[in-house]
Scaffold this motif. Structure first.
Motif, PDB file in Angstrom:
ATOM      1  N   ASP A 174       0.837  -1.188   0.000  1.00 16.37           N
ATOM      2  CA  ASP A 174       0.000   0.000   0.000  1.00 16.37           C
ATOM      3  C   ASP A 174       0.882   1.251   0.000  1.00 16.37           C
ATOM      4  OD1 ASP A 174      -2.717   1.244   0.399  1.00 16.37           O
ATOM      5  OD2 ASP A 174      -1.663   2.031   2.159  1.00 16.37           O
ATOM      6  N   LEU A 175       0.676   2.147  -1.011  1.00 18.75           N
ATOM      7  CA  LEU A 175       1.557   3.294  -1.187  1.00 18.75           C
ATOM      8  C   LEU A 175       1.534   4.252   0.005  1.00 18.75           C
ATOM      9  CD1 LEU A 175       3.506   4.658  -3.218  1.00 18.75           C
ATOM     10  CD2 LEU A 175       1.557   5.952  -4.068  1.00 18.75           C
ATOM     11  N   PRO A 176       0.368   4.664   0.531  1.00 16.52           N
ATOM     12  CA  PRO A 176       0.401   5.560   1.702  1.00 16.52           C
ATOM     13  C   PRO A 176       1.083   4.929   2.915  1.00 16.52           C
ATOM     14  CG  PRO A 176      -1.757   5.604   0.649  1.00 16.52           C
ATOM     15  CD  PRO A 176      -1.006   4.486   0.017  1.00 16.52           C
ATOM     16  N   TYR A 177       0.857   3.615   3.109  1.00 13.99           N
ATOM     17  CA  TYR A 177       1.472   2.950   4.249  1.00 13.99           C
ATOM     18  C   TYR A 177       2.995   2.911   4.080  1.00 13.99           C
ATOM     19  CZ  TYR A 177       1.587  -0.294   8.211  1.00 13.99           C
ATOM     20  OH  TYR A 177       1.804  -0.878   9.427  1.00 13.99           O
ATOM     21  N   ARG A 178       3.478   2.667   2.852  1.00  9.08           N
ATOM     22  CA  ARG A 178       4.927   2.675   2.601  1.00  9.08           C
ATOM     23  C   ARG A 178       5.515   4.063   2.882  1.00  9.08           C
ATOM     24  NH1 ARG A 178       7.147  -1.451  -0.801  1.00  9.08           N
ATOM     25  NH2 ARG A 178       8.571   0.058  -1.749  1.00  9.08           N
ATOM     26  N   GLN A 179       4.763   5.104   2.494  1.00  9.54           N
ATOM     27  CA  GLN A 179       5.269   6.449   2.742  1.00  9.54           C
ATOM     28  C   GLN A 179       5.332   6.734   4.243  1.00  9.54           C
ATOM     29  OE1 GLN A 179       6.582   8.678   0.675  1.00  9.54           O
ATOM     30  NE2 GLN A 179       6.876  10.156   2.333  1.00  9.54           N
ATOM     31  N   ARG A 180       4.316   6.244   5.007  1.00 12.07           N
ATOM     32  CA  ARG A 180       4.353   6.452   6.455  1.00 12.07           C
ATOM     33  C   ARG A 180       5.548   5.747   7.085  1.00 12.07           C
ATOM     34  NH1 ARG A 180      -1.293   5.679   6.070  1.00 12.07           N
ATOM     35  NH2 ARG A 180      -1.122   3.551   6.878  1.00 12.07           N
ATOM     36  N   LEU A 181       5.854   4.538   6.625  1.00 10.38           N
ATOM     37  CA  LEU A 181       7.035   3.838   7.134  1.00 10.38           C
ATOM     38  C   LEU A 181       8.320   4.556   6.755  1.00 10.38           C
ATOM     39  CD1 LEU A 181       6.078   0.096   6.491  1.00 10.38           C
ATOM     40  CD2 LEU A 181       6.162   1.285   8.676  1.00 10.38           C
ATOM     41  N   LEU A 182       8.350   5.159   5.557  1.00  9.88           N
ATOM     42  CA  LEU A 182       9.544   5.899   5.152  1.00  9.88           C
ATOM     43  C   LEU A 182       9.759   7.113   6.046  1.00  9.88           C
ATOM     44  CD1 LEU A 182      11.825   6.198   2.990  1.00  9.88           C
ATOM     45  CD2 LEU A 182      10.261   7.670   1.721  1.00  9.88           C
ATOM     46  N   GLU A 183       8.660   7.729   6.481  1.00  8.50           N
ATOM     47  CA  GLU A 183       8.778   8.923   7.305  1.00  8.50           C
ATOM     48  C   GLU A 183       9.142   8.602   8.753  1.00  8.50           C
ATOM     49  OE1 GLU A 183       5.069  10.868   6.817  1.00  8.50           O
ATOM     50  OE2 GLU A 183       5.479  11.530   4.755  1.00  8.50           O
ATOM     51  N   LEU A 184       9.048   7.312   9.153  1.00  8.12           N
ATOM     52  CA  LEU A 184       9.474   6.904  10.489  1.00  8.12           C
ATOM     53  C   LEU A 184      10.989   6.707  10.483  1.00  8.12           C
ATOM     54  CD1 LEU A 184       6.674   4.346  11.462  1.00  8.12           C
ATOM     55  CD2 LEU A 184       6.919   6.719  12.214  1.00  8.12           C
ATOM     56  N   VAL A 185      11.715   7.702  10.948  1.00  5.70           N
ATOM     57  CA  VAL A 185      13.172   7.642  10.908  1.00  5.70           C
ATOM     58  C   VAL A 185      13.713   6.656  11.945  1.00  5.70           C
ATOM     59  CG1 VAL A 185      15.285   9.005  10.987  1.00  5.70           C
ATOM     60  CG2 VAL A 185      13.177  10.028  10.127  1.00  5.70           C
ATOM     61  N   ASP A 186      13.023   6.538  13.087  1.00  2.00           N
ATOM     62  CA  ASP A 186      13.475   5.645  14.144  1.00  2.00           C
ATOM     63  C   ASP A 186      13.214   4.200  13.731  1.00  2.00           C
ATOM     64  OD1 ASP A 186      14.179   4.335  16.408  1.00  2.00           O
ATOM     65  OD2 ASP A 186      12.969   5.540  17.771  1.00  2.00           O
ATOM     66  N   PRO A 187      14.238   3.336  13.629  1.00  8.87           N
ATOM     67  CA  PRO A 187      14.008   1.948  13.208  1.00  8.87           C
ATOM     68  C   PRO A 187      13.142   1.160  14.190  1.00  8.87           C
ATOM     69  CG  PRO A 187      16.291   2.275  13.867  1.00  8.87           C
ATOM     70  CD  PRO A 187      15.656   3.619  13.814  1.00  8.87           C
ATOM     71  N   LEU A 188      13.155   1.517  15.497  1.00  5.06           N
ATOM     72  CA  LEU A 188      12.325   0.795  16.457  1.00  5.06           C
ATOM     73  C   LEU A 188      10.841   0.988  16.149  1.00  5.06           C
ATOM     74  CD1 LEU A 188      12.014  -0.883  19.007  1.00  5.06           C
ATOM     75  CD2 LEU A 188      12.196   1.228  20.351  1.00  5.06           C
ATOM     76  N   GLU A 189      10.448   2.192  15.783  1.00  4.87           N
ATOM     77  CA  GLU A 189       9.049   2.428  15.438  1.00  4.87           C
ATOM     78  C   GLU A 189       8.643   1.638  14.208  1.00  4.87           C
ATOM     79  OE1 GLU A 189       7.952   6.482  15.133  1.00  4.87           O
ATOM     80  OE2 GLU A 189       8.977   7.099  16.950  1.00  4.87           O
ATOM     81  N   ARG A 190       9.527   1.602  13.215  1.00  2.00           N
ATOM     82  CA  ARG A 190       9.214   0.823  12.018  1.00  2.00           C
ATOM     83  C   ARG A 190       9.077  -0.662  12.349  1.00  2.00           C
ATOM     84  NH1 ARG A 190      13.944   2.024   8.571  1.00  2.00           N
ATOM     85  NH2 ARG A 190      14.520   3.618  10.077  1.00  2.00           N
ATOM     86  N   LEU A 191       9.974  -1.185  13.168  1.00  2.00           N
ATOM     87  CA  LEU A 191       9.911  -2.597  13.524  1.00  2.00           C
ATOM     88  C   LEU A 191       8.635  -2.914  14.295  1.00  2.00           C
ATOM     89  CD1 LEU A 191      13.650  -3.121  14.539  1.00  2.00           C
ATOM     90  CD2 LEU A 191      12.490  -4.125  12.567  1.00  2.00           C
ATOM     91  N   GLU A 192       8.211  -2.023  15.174  1.00  2.00           N
ATOM     92  CA  GLU A 192       6.971  -2.253  15.908  1.00  2.00           C
ATOM     93  C   GLU A 192       5.772  -2.249  14.967  1.00  2.00           C
ATOM     94  OE1 GLU A 192       7.036   0.824  18.773  1.00  2.00           O
ATOM     95  OE2 GLU A 192       8.300  -0.273  20.210  1.00  2.00           O
TER      96      GLU A 192
END
Length: 807
Positions: A174-192
Motif C-alpha cells: 500500500d503506497l500511503p502505508y509505505r510512505q508512512r514507514l519511510l517517514e518513520l526515521v526511528d528503526p524501532l518504530e518501524r519494527l513495531e
C-alpha cells in the motif's frame, strides 16, 4: 515516540525525481520506466553531474498540483537505458532518508535542497529485530512471504535500520502505508509497526478449530485476502504467461527455452517488488530481446557493389578490388557467415575505413552496427558481467545484436588496436572466441549464460596499426592496408564528397562555394597534414561557416540565391588565417653533408633531412633531433661502414680518431626513430667527409647492413607521396621494395622516378656529385688527391649536369 537524530543539515542541491506510484526505501533498488519530461531531465542531470538525486512521491498520487511529500530517499542512478516511445528505463538504488527544505521547479530540471535524516539506533531496536525475524519466518512458512532468498538475507542482517527497510519493501504494498514507514526515521518504530502488521495477518490466516462433526474436524478458512499484503498471484500469473508467449515466439534454441522457462517459473514465485525479482525480470527481458531467429536476406550483386563503392569512395582502387573479390567468393559459395575470413581495414585516421565497412553492409543488404573498442580494459565489456554483480549487463557483442535486430548483421569492431589490458582481464583475448568461426557458434556471454550463435555475423575490424595486437588475434584477421591519399585524390574527394556535404550541413546552396585549383593545392598542403581527409573536411566546414555568416549579415537566405563565392589562396588566407603547416623545404642547390631521408607516420609520409657536420675532435659521434634508439644504432652502423671503406673515399685511415661528427635531424621537437634512415645517414656522412655535394632533387630511404646491403623498408607509398609533396623529382629506394610500385597511382609515377638500389655503393654513385673544387681538408690521405676513381667522378659529373639541367 523515540527521538529522531538529524545530522548533516546542509544546503546541498540535488536533482528531484517525483514519482506517482513507487516509494523507494534506503538500501533497496527499483527499476522504473520514466516518461514525463521533468523526470527525464532530472535523471539526465544526475548522470551528467555524476551525483545522486532525491526521489519523492506526489502527496496525493497525482501530478497536477506539484505537491510532494517532504520525506524522500537520496538515490543513485545505477543504470539508465533508452526505451521506445521517448521513455527511459532507470534502475535506482536507495542510499538514505532525506527531508526536503526547498524545491525549485523553475530550472531546466527540478531540484531540491535537503537535509539527511540519520537513524537513532537503541538497544531496544536490536531486541525488536529478533522478534520480527521470528515473525517473518512464521509468515514465510504460512503464506510464502517474504520469499526464501529475502528471508535468508534477513537472517544475516543485524542492523535494525536495514532490516526494517528490507522487510517493509517486501511486505508492504500500500503506497500511503509505505510512505508512512519511510517517514518513520526511528528503526524501532518501524519494527513495531511491521511486527503488529505481521501478527494481524497471521491471526487472520491461522486456522480456527471448530467442534468436531461426524466427518471429522473442519478447519475454517479466511473469508478475505490480507488487507496490507498484496496478493500478487494473479499479476504474477499474467506476467508469466506474457513472458512464455514471447519465449515461444522468439525462436530461441531448446536449451535457451528450457533455461528461460525455469527463470519464468522462479519469477512467478517471487513478490513483484523484491529486488531479486527485478534482476530476474531484467535478465528474462534481455534474453527475449535477442533476435534468435530474425535474419536479413543477403544479396550479392557485384555490379551494384561496385557502384556503391565508387559512389562513396574516390581512389583506393586496390582496396575496392580486394573487397569485390571477397564479395564474389560469397556469391559463389552462398556463404552466410564469412567463416575463416575476418577483414581488418588498417590505415591512418580519416582514410575511410568505417565508411568502407558501411558500404560492404549496404552492398550485402545487411544491417550495420558499430562496436567501439577504444579504451576498453575490462574483459566483461566483451563477454558481459555475471548476474551476481550489482548492475551487471551483457557484453557489447550481445548489445550490438540487440541494436541490429537481426542475427546476421555486419558488426564493425572499431579501433581494434586501442584495446588495453589491466588486472580486470584481457579484452583482446576475449575477442578470440568471438572471431573464431569454430568457436563462435556457441559463444557464451557471462550475463546470458546460454549459448549464442555468432557464426552468421559478419565481423569487420578497423585499426590504425596491427603492431599493438597480440599475435593470436592477428592470426584471425586478414589485413587490408589503406595507406592514404595522394594530393590529386584528396582534391577530387573534396570536390565530389566533402564540399557538397558541408554546404548542405551549413544550409548553403549547392554551388555557393568554388575553390580554384591553386586554392585546393594550398588548402591540402598548407592547412592539413594527414593521410586521410578528416582535417580537410574541417577546413572546408570553416570556409562554409564564413560564407554562411556573410549570407546572414547581408540578410539573404538559401532560396534567394547567394552569388557564388570564388575562393582563391588570398581569400582562403583571409578566411582561415595563415597556413599552419609549411613543408620543410629543400635547398635549391646540392649541399655538402645534407641528404633527404623520409619517414612514415600515422599522419602520412614526411621529409626528414639528415645534416652532418665534420669538425676536428676526438672521435665523438653525436646524434640530435629526438632520434630514437634504433635511429642512433643506424647512425653508428653508417659510421662503421664509412670507416671500413675510408680508403675507397680517399680518407685517412685514422680520420675517425681526429674528428667529431654531429648528425642532426631538423624539426627537433618531433621524435624520430626507425632503421629506414640508414642509407641517408651514409650518404650525408660520406658527403660531409669528402666535400662532395648531394643531389637536392632526390630523396633516399633504406636500411643498411655493415656489409653495405640495402634492406627493404615499410610505408613506401607514403614516403613517395611525401617526396613528391616536397617538390623532389625522384627517390632512391631498396630494390626489394620494387614490387610495391604497383601500389603507386599512375598520376604519381608519371611525374616521379624511383631508382632501385641494392648496395650502398650504387646509392652513392647516384647521389654524390663531384666537389666544386679540390681543397685540402686534412681528412684525405696524403697519397690521394681526389679520393675517387676518374670513371666514378665522370659519372658523378654527368649526374650533376643532369640534375642542373632538370632544374
Amino acid at each position: 515516540m523515540a527521538s529522531v537524530s538529524r545530522a548533516d543539515v546542509y544546503a546541498s542541491r540535488y536533482p528531484l525525481l517525483i514519482l506517482q506510484s513507487a516509494v523507494l526505501f534506503p538500501g533497496n533498488a527499483v527499476t522504473l520506466a520514466i516518461g514525463r519530461a521533468e523526470a527525464f531531465r532530472a535523471v539526465e542531470l544526475a548522470r551528467q553531474q555524476q551525483a545522486a538525486l532525491v526521489v519523492v512521491v506526489f502527496a496525493d498520487g497525482r501530478s497536477g498540483d506539484q505537491l510532494v511529500h517532504q520525506v524522500g530517499t537520496l538515490a543513485r542512478v545505477a543504470e539508465a537505458q533508452p526505451q521506445a516511445g521517448q521513455r527511459l528505463q532507470v534502475r535506482l538504488e536507495g542510499l538514505r532518508r532525506v527531508r526536503l527544505l526547498a524545491v525549485d521547479m523553475a530550472g531546466a530540471a527540478p531540484q531540491a535542497r535537503v537535509e539527511q535524516l540519520l537513524p537513532n539506533v537503541t538497544p531496544a531496536a536490536f531486541a525488536a529485530v529478533e522478534r520480527v525475524r521470528a515473525l517473518a519466518g512464521e509468515l514465510q512458512r504460512q503464506l510464502g512471504l517474504p520469499d526464501g532468498e529475502t528471508l535468508r538475507v534477513l537472517e544475516t542482517t543485524d542492523d535494525p535500520d536495514r532490516f526494517a527497510d528490507l522487510l517493509a519493501t517486501q511486505l508492504v504494498r500500500d503506497l500511503p502505508y509505505r510512505q508512512r514507514l519511510l517517514e518513520l526515521v526511528d528503526p524501532l518504530e518501524r519494527l513495531e509497526q511491521l511486527a503488529g502488521l505481521i501478527e494481524r495477518e497471521l491471526a487472520r490466516w491461522r486456522p480456527v478449530v471448530e467442534p468436531p462433526t461426524a466427518a471429522g474436524p473442519v478447519p475454517s478458512r479466511p473469508s478475505a485476502e490480507p488487507a496490507a499484503l498484496l496478493d500478487e498471484a494473479n499479476e504474477a500469473r499474467e506476467e508469466a504467461e506474457r513472458l512464455r508467449r514471447r519465449l515461444a515466439e522468439c525462436g530461441a534454441p531448446p536449451a535457451v527455452v528450457e533455461r528461460i522457462e525455469q527463470e519464468i517459473d522462479r519469477l512467478a514465485r517471487m513478490p513483484q517488488s523484491a529486488a531479486e525479482a527485478t534482476v530476474a525480470r531484467t535478465y528474462i527481458e534481455t534474453v527475449l530481446s535477442i533476435p534468435w531467429a530474425v535474419e536479413t536476406p543477403e544479396t550479392v550483386e557485384l555490379a551494384r557493389a561496385r557502384a556503391i563503392l565508387e559512389r562513396d569512395h574516390f581512389g583506393l582502387e586496390q582496396v575496392k578490388e580486394r573487397l569485390l573479390d571477397y564479395l564474389a567468393v560469397r556469391a559463389l559459395t552462398g556463404e552466410q557467415s564469412g567463416s575463416g575470413t575476418v577483414l581488418c581495414l588498417v590505415g591512418p585516421p580519416g582514410v575511410g575505413k568505417t565508411s568502407l565497412a558501411r558500404s560492404i553492409a549496404e552492398a550485402l543488404g545487411r544491417r550495420f552496427v558499430t562496436v567501439s573498442l577504444g579504451g576498453i580494459r575490462d574483459e566483461a565489456e566483451i563477454r558481459g558481467h555475471r548476474r551476481t554483480y550489482l548492475g551487471s549487463y551483457p557484453g557489447r557483442i550481445v548489445e550490438a545484436l540487440r541494436r541490429a535486430g537481426t542475427r546476421n548483421p555486419v558488426i564493425l569492431l572499431d579501433e581494434l588496436d586501442k584495446l588495453a589490458t589491466d588486472y580486470r582481464g584481457d579484452p583482446a583475448a576475449a575477442l578470440l572466441e568471438v572471431l573464431d568461426p569454430e568457436q563462435n557458434r556457441h559463444f557464451v556471454d557471462h550475463y546470458l549464460d546460454v549459448p549464442l550463435d555468432l557464426s552468421r555475423v559478419l565481423f569487420i575490424a578497423t585499426a590504425n596499426s596491427l603492431a599493438p595486437l597480440p599475435r593470436p588475434l592477428r592470426d584471425r584477421l586478414e589485413a587490408i592496408v589503406i595507406e592514404g591519399y595522394t594530393e590529386d585524390e584528396k582534391r577530387e574527394i573534396g570536390r565530389r564528397h566533402l564540399l557538397p556535404r558541408q554546404l548542405a550541413l551549413h544550409g548553403l546552396p549547392e554551388r555557393a562555394l568554388e575553390l580554384t585549383d591553386t586554392a585546393w593545392h594550398e588548402l591540402i598542403r598548407g592547412y592539413t597534414r594527414e593521410a586521410g581527409v578528416r582535417e580537410l573536411e574541417r577546413q572546408l566546414a570553416a570556409l562554409c561557416r564564413k560564407v554562411a555568416r556573410e549570407m546572414v549579415e547581408r540578410g539573404l537566405n538559401a532560396n534567394e540565391g547567394l552569388p557564388r563565392r570564388r575562393v582563391t589562396p588570398a581569400v582562403m588566407r583571409r578566411y582561415l588565417g595563415p597556413a599552419p603547416y609549411q613543408e620543410l623545404g629543400v635547398f635549391p642547390e646540392p649541399q655538402v653533408g645534407v641528404a633527404y631521408g623520409l619517414g612514415a607516420t600515422l599522419l602520412g609520409g614526411t621529409l626528414v633531412p639528415v645534416e652532418v657536420l665534420a669538425m676536428p675532435g676526438r672521435g665523438h659521434l653525436e646524434v640530435t633531433g629526438q632520434a630514437g634508439e634504433v635511429l642512433q644504432e643506424s647512425a653508428r652502423a653508417a659510421l662503421s661502414w664509412v670507416r671500413a671503406h675510408a680508403g675507397h673515399f680517399g680518407l685517412a685511415p685514422d680520420f675517425a680518431e681526429r674528428m667529431d661528427l654531429h648528425v642532426h635531424l631538423p624539426e627537433g621537437a618531433l621524435p624520430k626513430d626507425g632503421p629506414s634512415a640508414g642509407l641517408a645517414l651514409v650518404v650525408a656522412l660520406v658527403s660531409a667527409l669528402t666535400g662532395r655535394p648531394v643531389r637536392s632533387d632526390l630523396a633516399v630511404t633504406g636500411e643498411i647492413t655493415l656489409r653495405g646491403r640495402v634492406l627493404p623498408v615499410g610505408g613506401l607509398r607514403q614516403k613517395v607521396l611525401a617526396a613528391q609533396r616536397a617538390g623532389l623529382r625522384g627517390l632512391l629506394a631498396p630494390a626489394r621494395n620494387q614490387a610495391e610500385v604497383a601500389s603507386l597511382p599512375a598520376t604519381v609515377t608519371r611525374r616521379f622516378t624511383v631508382h632501385w638500389v641494392e648496395t650502398v655503393e650504387q646509392a652513392l654513385e647516384l647521389l654524390l656529385l663531384a666537389p666544386p673544387e679540390q681543397s685540402s681538408s686534412g681528412l684525405l690521405s696524403p697519397s690521394s688527391e681526389g679520393g675517387v676513381k676518374a670513371g666514378k667522378r665522370s659519372r658523378s659529373t654527368e649526374a650533376s649536369r643532369d640534375a642542373n639541367s632538370q632544374r
